[in-house]
Design a protein around this motif. Structure first.
Motif, short mmCIF file in Angstrom:
data_model
loop_
_atom_site.label_atom_id
_atom_site.label_comp_id
_atom_site.label_asym_id
_atom_site.label_seq_id
_atom_site.Cartn_x
_atom_site.Cartn_y
_atom_site.Cartn_z
N HIS A 132 -3.44 5.15 1.11
CA HIS A 132 -3.81 5.60 -0.23
C HIS A 132 -3.63 7.11 -0.42
O HIS A 132 -3.54 7.58 -1.56
CB HIS A 132 -5.25 5.21 -0.52
N ALA A 133 -3.62 7.88 0.67
CA ALA A 133 -3.47 9.33 0.56
C ALA A 133 -2.72 9.85 1.78
O ALA A 133 -2.78 9.26 2.86
CB ALA A 133 -4.84 10.00 0.45
N LEU A 134 -2.00 10.95 1.57
CA LEU A 134 -1.22 11.57 2.64
C LEU A 134 -1.82 12.93 2.98
O LEU A 134 -2.16 13.71 2.09
CB LEU A 134 0.24 11.75 2.20
N ASP A 135 -1.94 13.21 4.27
CA ASP A 135 -2.39 14.52 4.73
C ASP A 135 -1.19 15.44 4.81
O ASP A 135 -0.25 15.18 5.58
CB ASP A 135 -3.08 14.40 6.09
N LEU A 136 -1.23 16.51 4.03
CA LEU A 136 -0.08 17.40 3.91
C LEU A 136 -0.48 18.84 4.22
O LEU A 136 -1.65 19.21 4.14
CB LEU A 136 0.50 17.34 2.49
N GLU A 137 0.53 19.63 4.55
CA GLU A 137 0.36 21.07 4.74
C GLU A 137 1.31 21.78 3.78
O GLU A 137 2.51 21.48 3.74
CB GLU A 137 0.66 21.47 6.18
N CYS A 138 0.77 22.72 3.00
CA CYS A 138 1.60 23.41 2.01
C CYS A 138 0.92 24.72 1.62
O CYS A 138 -0.22 24.99 1.99
CB CYS A 138 1.83 22.53 0.79
N SER A 139 1.63 25.51 0.85
CA SER A 139 1.05 26.76 0.36
C SER A 139 0.11 26.45 -0.81
O SER A 139 0.22 25.41 -1.46
CB SER A 139 2.15 27.72 -0.09
N VAL A 140 -0.80 27.35 -1.09
CA VAL A 140 -1.77 27.13 -2.17
C VAL A 140 -1.10 27.10 -3.54
O VAL A 140 -1.67 26.60 -4.51
CB VAL A 140 -2.87 28.21 -2.15
N ASP A 141 0.09 27.66 -3.63
CA ASP A 141 0.82 27.66 -4.90
C ASP A 141 1.73 26.45 -5.03
O ASP A 141 2.43 26.31 -6.04
CB ASP A 141 1.67 28.93 -5.02
N ASN A 142 1.71 25.58 -4.04
CA ASN A 142 2.65 24.46 -4.03
C ASN A 142 1.95 23.14 -3.68
O ASN A 142 2.51 22.29 -3.01
CB ASN A 142 3.77 24.75 -3.01
N ILE A 143 0.71 22.98 -4.15
CA ILE A 143 -0.05 21.76 -3.85
C ILE A 143 0.35 20.66 -4.83
O ILE A 143 0.13 20.79 -6.03
CB ILE A 143 -1.56 22.01 -3.94
N PRO A 144 0.93 19.56 -4.35
CA PRO A 144 1.27 18.46 -5.26
C PRO A 144 0.03 17.71 -5.70
O PRO A 144 -0.91 17.55 -4.92
CB PRO A 144 2.21 17.58 -4.42
N GLN A 145 0.01 17.27 -6.95
CA GLN A 145 -1.13 16.50 -7.44
C GLN A 145 -1.13 15.08 -6.86
O GLN A 145 -2.19 14.49 -6.66
CB GLN A 145 -1.10 16.43 -8.96
N PHE A 146 0.06 14.56 -6.59
CA PHE A 146 0.21 13.25 -5.97
C PHE A 146 1.62 13.13 -5.42
O PHE A 146 2.49 13.96 -5.73
CB PHE A 146 -0.08 12.11 -6.97
N ILE A 147 1.84 12.11 -4.60
CA ILE A 147 3.17 11.83 -4.05
C ILE A 147 3.65 10.49 -4.59
O ILE A 147 2.93 9.48 -4.48
CB ILE A 147 3.15 11.80 -2.50
N ASP A 148 4.83 10.47 -5.19
CA ASP A 148 5.38 9.24 -5.76
C ASP A 148 5.91 8.32 -4.67
O ASP A 148 6.65 8.76 -3.78
CB ASP A 148 6.51 9.56 -6.74
N ALA A 149 5.56 7.03 -4.76
CA ALA A 149 6.08 6.00 -3.87
C ALA A 149 6.83 5.00 -4.72
O ALA A 149 6.23 4.17 -5.42
CB ALA A 149 4.96 5.32 -3.10
N ASP A 150 8.16 5.08 -4.70
CA ASP A 150 9.02 4.24 -5.54
C ASP A 150 9.25 2.88 -4.86
O ASP A 150 9.90 2.80 -3.82
CB ASP A 150 10.35 4.95 -5.77
N VAL A 151 8.70 1.80 -5.45
CA VAL A 151 8.86 0.46 -4.88
C VAL A 151 9.79 -0.40 -5.74
O VAL A 151 9.78 -1.62 -5.63
CB VAL A 151 7.49 -0.23 -4.73
N GLY A 152 10.58 0.25 -6.58
CA GLY A 152 11.43 -0.47 -7.53
C GLY A 152 12.48 -1.37 -6.91
O GLY A 152 13.01 -2.25 -7.59
N GLU A 153 12.80 -1.18 -5.61
CA GLU A 153 13.83 -2.01 -4.98
C GLU A 153 13.28 -2.87 -3.84
O GLU A 153 14.05 -3.51 -3.13
CB GLU A 153 14.95 -1.11 -4.44
N LEU A 154 11.97 -2.92 -3.69
CA LEU A 154 11.40 -3.67 -2.57
C LEU A 154 11.39 -5.18 -2.84
O LEU A 154 11.02 -5.63 -3.91
CB LEU A 154 9.96 -3.22 -2.30
#
Length: 246
Positions: A131-153
């Protein structure tokens, strides 16, 4: 990417359990700002405003700007505690962010294009494993969410971390290629697949000739009588053998 929002707070003059209870009775939530090699700063946040921010979602991945005594503090929430019975916030922690700081955040997974998935169209169900990914990034580059495209599954197929494109400058902290989403088969799908395979095998076996069997030889046609030849008269005798001419 990260958006900076304002959050109202006031300095908390005293600390301790008694002072914290007094703040809660006054409709405030005690908290603290820490980090960036500076001393901790006790604060209080309006209870109603904090509840709204938490319920709105993405609270722990949103950068806030808190102004205290004319000084602005750029922070990100790191944790909050809820009352175990009444489920309202009783304490909140903020991490002070320095210029160009790199932090670790947990970002929710956002499943997209499920309606176009061939597996879903055939009756499968989207199962979110991570449900969530642990990420490392700069404070100016924090994504609100990560898209998981399942359109071809397809049914029984999965989407893994390596199938997802992370934003530039964002790194996953996972040590392996974890499964994010799978398409779960509908009830009875396995039995239907086995029955279809058995029917196909049976149909293929009936249609094929036995191995090594020779094709039946065609019957030779009877010789046709010569054109114009007459059939011998009934009762006629064949000439006797050795009859000589006189």
């Amino acid at each position: 990417m990260a958006t900076v929002k304002e959050l109202k707070a006031t300095a908390r003059p005293s600390v301790g359990k008694g002072a914290a209870r007094a703040e809660r009775r006054a409709g405030k939530v005690p908290g603290v700002i820490y980090g960036n090699n500076q001393p901790p700063l006790p604060i209080s946040v309006n209870d109603r405003e904090l509840r709204q921010r938490i319920l709105a979602g993405r609270f722990l991945t949103t950068v806030y700007e808190i102004e205290l005594d004319g000084k602005k503090h750029r922070v990100i929430p790191r944790d909050f505690h809820l009352d175990p019975v009444r489920d309202f916030p009783i304490h909140v922690d903020f991490l002070r962010l320095g210029e160009g700081a790199t932090i670790r955040v947990s970002v929710p997974l956002h499943v997209i294009k499920a309606e176009t998935s061939p597996g879903v169209k055939r009756g499968g169900t989207v199962n979110i494993v991570t449900h969530a990914l642990d990420l490392e990034c700069s404070v100016d580059n924090i994504p609100q969410f990560i898209d998981a495209d399942v359109g071809e599954l397809e049914i029984s197929h999965s989407l893994h971390l390596s199938d997802v494109k992370l934003p530039t400058g964002v790194k996953s902290l996972a040590r392996e290629d974890i499964t994010l989403v799978t398409i779960v088969p509908p009830s009875g799908y396995a039995e239907e697949q086995r029955a279809a395979a058995a029917s196909a095998a049976a149909a293929g076996g009936a249609a094929a000739p036995p191995a090594g069997a020779a094709a039946p030889a065609a019957a030779a046609p009877a010789a046709a009588p010569a054109a114009g030849a007459k059939a011998p008269a009934a009762g006629a005798k064949a000439p006797a053998g050795g009859d000589k001419k006189k």
